[in-house]
Write a protein that holds these residues in place. Sequence first.
Motif, PDB file in Angstrom:
ATOM      1  N   PRO A   1     -50.440 -22.797 -26.486  1.00  0.00           N
ATOM      2  CA  PRO A   1     -49.114 -23.065 -27.048  1.00  0.00           C
ATOM      3  C   PRO A   1     -48.669 -21.895 -27.920  1.00  0.00           C
TER       4      PRO A   1
ATOM      5  N   ASN B   1     -41.790 -21.922 -30.639  1.00  0.00           N
ATOM      6  CA  ASN B   1     -41.333 -22.519 -31.890  1.00  0.00           C
ATOM      7  C   ASN B   1     -40.068 -23.321 -31.601  1.00  0.00           C
ATOM      8  N   PHE B   2     -40.228 -24.623 -31.604  1.00  0.00           N
ATOM      9  CA  PHE B   2     -39.135 -25.534 -31.223  1.00  0.00           C
ATOM     10  C   PHE B   2     -37.910 -25.340 -32.109  1.00  0.00           C
TER      11      PHE B   2
ATOM     12  N   PHE C   1     -43.416 -27.586 -21.405  1.00  0.00           N
ATOM     13  CA  PHE C   1     -42.589 -27.803 -22.605  1.00  0.00           C
ATOM     14  C   PHE C   1     -43.395 -27.556 -23.874  1.00  0.00           C
ATOM     15  N   LEU C   2     -44.566 -28.160 -23.952  1.00  0.00           N
ATOM     16  CA  LEU C   2     -45.328 -28.061 -25.197  1.00  0.00           C
ATOM     17  C   LEU C   2     -45.861 -26.645 -25.424  1.00  0.00           C
TER      18      LEU C   2
ATOM     19  N   ALA D   1     -43.658 -25.050 -28.473  1.00  0.00           N
ATOM     20  CA  ALA D   1     -44.349 -25.546 -29.674  1.00  0.00           C
ATOM     21  C   ALA D   1     -45.674 -24.815 -29.832  1.00  0.00           C
ATOM     22  N   GLY D   2     -46.239 -24.971 -31.013  1.00  0.00           N
ATOM     23  CA  GLY D   2     -47.588 -24.443 -31.236  1.00  0.00           C
ATOM     24  C   GLY D   2     -47.673 -23.172 -32.036  1.00  0.00           C
ATOM     25  N   SER D   3     -46.552 -22.658 -32.500  1.00  0.00           N
ATOM     26  CA  SER D   3     -46.608 -21.394 -33.237  1.00  0.00           C
ATOM     27  C   SER D   3     -45.589 -21.375 -34.375  1.00  0.00           C
ATOM     28  N   ARG D   4     -46.004 -20.800 -35.493  1.00  0.00           N
ATOM     29  CA  ARG D   4     -45.056 -20.638 -36.604  1.00  0.00           C
ATOM     30  C   ARG D   4     -44.190 -19.403 -36.391  1.00  0.00           C
TER      31      ARG D   4
END
Lengths: 467, 431
Positions: free
Chosen positions: B324, B327-328, B390-391, B395-398
């Motif tokens: 991942p 960043n959403f 999608f994920l 998502a999964g990162s700052r």
Amino acid sequence: MSAAVHRYLLIAITGLPLGAFLVLAVLAWWGRRWAERTISTVVTLAFGLATVSALVLAGVMACGGERVLTVSAGTWSSPGEYRFDLLLVGDRLSISFAVLTALLACIIGVFSQRYLHREPGYLRFYLLLTLFGAGVEVVALAGDLDLLFVGWELAGLTSALLISFFHERRKPVEHALRAFLTYRACDVGLLAAVVWLHHTTGTSTAGGTAGFAAPAATGNAVLIGVLLLWASMGKAAQVPLGGWLPRAMEGPTPSSAIFYGAISVSLGPYLLLRTESIWAGAPAVRIAIGVVGALTVVHVALVGRVQTDIKSALAYASMTQVGLILVEIGLGLRYLALAHLVAHAGLRSVQILRSPSLIHDYHHLERAMNRPLPRTGAHLERLVPGPAQGWLYRYALERGYFDAWLRDHVIGGFVRLVRRADSLDDRWAQRLSAGRAPARTGLADRREAVTAGHGGSPGTRRKGQES
Amino acid sequence: MIALVPLPVAILFLSVSFVVARITDRRAARRTAVACATAATALSIGLSLTQRFAPFTGGRIGGLVVVAVPDGPARHVVTVTCVVGLLVVAMSPLASHPPATLAGVLRLLAISCGFLAVRHGGSAAVLWSLSAWLVWAELRRRDGDDGLDRLFAVYHVPSVLLFCAGTVLTATGSREVGTVLVVLGIVIRFAVVPVHGWYPRFVERAPMGVVVVFGAAPIGMLTQLELLSTRLPASFAHEVALLGGLTAVVAAVFAVVQNGARRALAFLMMSQTGLITFGLGGDSPLAASGAVLTWQASALALSGFAMALAALEARRGTLSLATPGGNFSRTPRLAVAFLLCGLAAAGFPLSLGFAGVHLLVHSSVVEFPLLWLAPIGAVAMNGMTVMRCFLTLFAGSRSHSGEGDLAPLEAYALTIVVGTLLIGAALPVIP
């Protein structure tokens, strides 16, 4: 009270949360920013009204001596001989579960106003909570298994998305994916059961007090029962598929409370209770349900004892109780299972909601007792022989080796095999491309964007971004 | 048969394609293409609605029946094609879609509409060949020295030859042999296992707009539907369905383990095509309705999914599914559209895709007692692939690379597609 009022009350239980979700979602898509208070008020109001509708309906049915209320909200599609009816059924089982869901969702909505105050994903949380509530109400009240499948899928999706609520951390995202993959693998069972039921009985619609029609042949009943059990094992986190549940606690505490302490894990037993008329005549299915529940109880009772954080311990405690409920269903104790399910959902939600204050609660308790809290589990040390204690401890720490077995031997081996086949496939295509040097990074859409991302001029970058 | 509504739409696409090809400024070219696709969409809807209030009784020209709108399963295909075209031209990254490529996309759309306008074996063969040639020319024009044009030709020259030979044989009286050849030509273009070798690389390396428009062209689907339902023995149709079911499952399995986003997309598209082929091979009207509805949903949803992927790729560079890394909060609307389109393609409830897949699954259990679990398994795994994409992508990162959310044109096109998928789910029109 007239039939029309009954109809509107039953539709309102699912319609209000769904309507609230649609309003919030459409406005969110268009970039409309609402105050936190407005968002939570819309959601809690929807669930509050749904609770009132369900309670009024339950009262009216009880007073009128009605056991089952069936309402058609129309036909979604009817090509040829096939029909997909939007049929809702209110009976003791479904109304109880509907009240529980709406009430808990309302409470969680109120609780989260402060708990998630100024959280960046505030609106996202409420959107997903509302969609989850609507999905579960559809599952609870569906009078057609096709319709039940719709709610079932919505509940699974929202569950996974809420596990990854804190999306900037990698672990919640990985755990959300794991939960979704488990759900999806098990949903195959539900869809296959619905299709096979439709094929063997001609309908997947509940009829009166008798529930869903059972297939004439026992073999078909066994097949459908086993498929339904498989479907329920995913949501109910039963052995060997339950590894996702403790990991799912990465989500916000309010969602953990309603999903994994109360409603989402209860969907598995609820499905089995709802469809009992289909497999009731197949003793093999009863035995299978009981065995799965019993194995889960033994396994998670052991594993839960070595958990060092409260949310994991509560997750395993939930799995234990759900396993027990499955055993009760297997034994035919229908009403005990329903009472157990409702009581467990309420109690576990409260425990999970209190879990962030655990240390404070412990201190409070110790001050009241004026001594440290006694150590638990001493009786097990006396009962279990010494050599077995070490083995059991290792077993519990390794979560029964189920995760490692699934990862290394089942999923891992399968993935390696498919990737090997894919590599051969790609090599074949490369050979047909006249064996020229592969240029995997020279892809058309990526080329300029990569340049822009690594020191390209601002103009170039903007051009890529505006694409 | 000549249908009047698709004719002006096809002419509009074709004429604007020449205008776009002459524009040097990429943004101006895209604006023109979007305006054209919007007008075409409005035209297709408007003319179809006009037909309801002032019905055209039909007629005959030289032995060909003239109608206002194509009937049966093809009724909504022209509108779907126009919406796909609108999405593609609005979301094509500027870097990889110069005016010449956009013009090529418009010509491919014109061919799709032209096929709906004139339903005749000869014209189908010509349009079939033209569309393959246009894509091959686009691949040749690229500066990538990876042999993709050659790979494309290796598969599509036989496909075109089989299609044309089959059409000639059918016209000269050898209907069964001719039909078999035509179906074989279609199977290659549909990238059905085992003749799919060209497809993953094509999706990985070709401009996404071309991939989407070429994949969403209804020529193969409608021709196959006509042939299998009218001229072929049931046993051959069942074998085609078997191949389709196999493709759906195998491709779904391959898609879920991919670490490259584009390659995963390629197998996802193959799996959907397999499902459509599976439905087209069925005997019952329910299976055919499911197949056509699945095609409509796939055309819209997979186009949205693919173009959202291309838009993200243009913002972020190479996309990997290994870990991942998105960043959403940077691209919330792009992420939501990506997820909704993906789930709709995977037949998720509350989307148009659910209607199609549901019909396919229910019809398959009667006709294929040994194969009815195939579409269920394929659909389940496609859902896994979509969620994994999608994920891992959102998502999964700052950290982030400063990417922005949807641009106005992208938001406009995606709103139409997502709206169609959701409204279509609430009020499904079964073909």
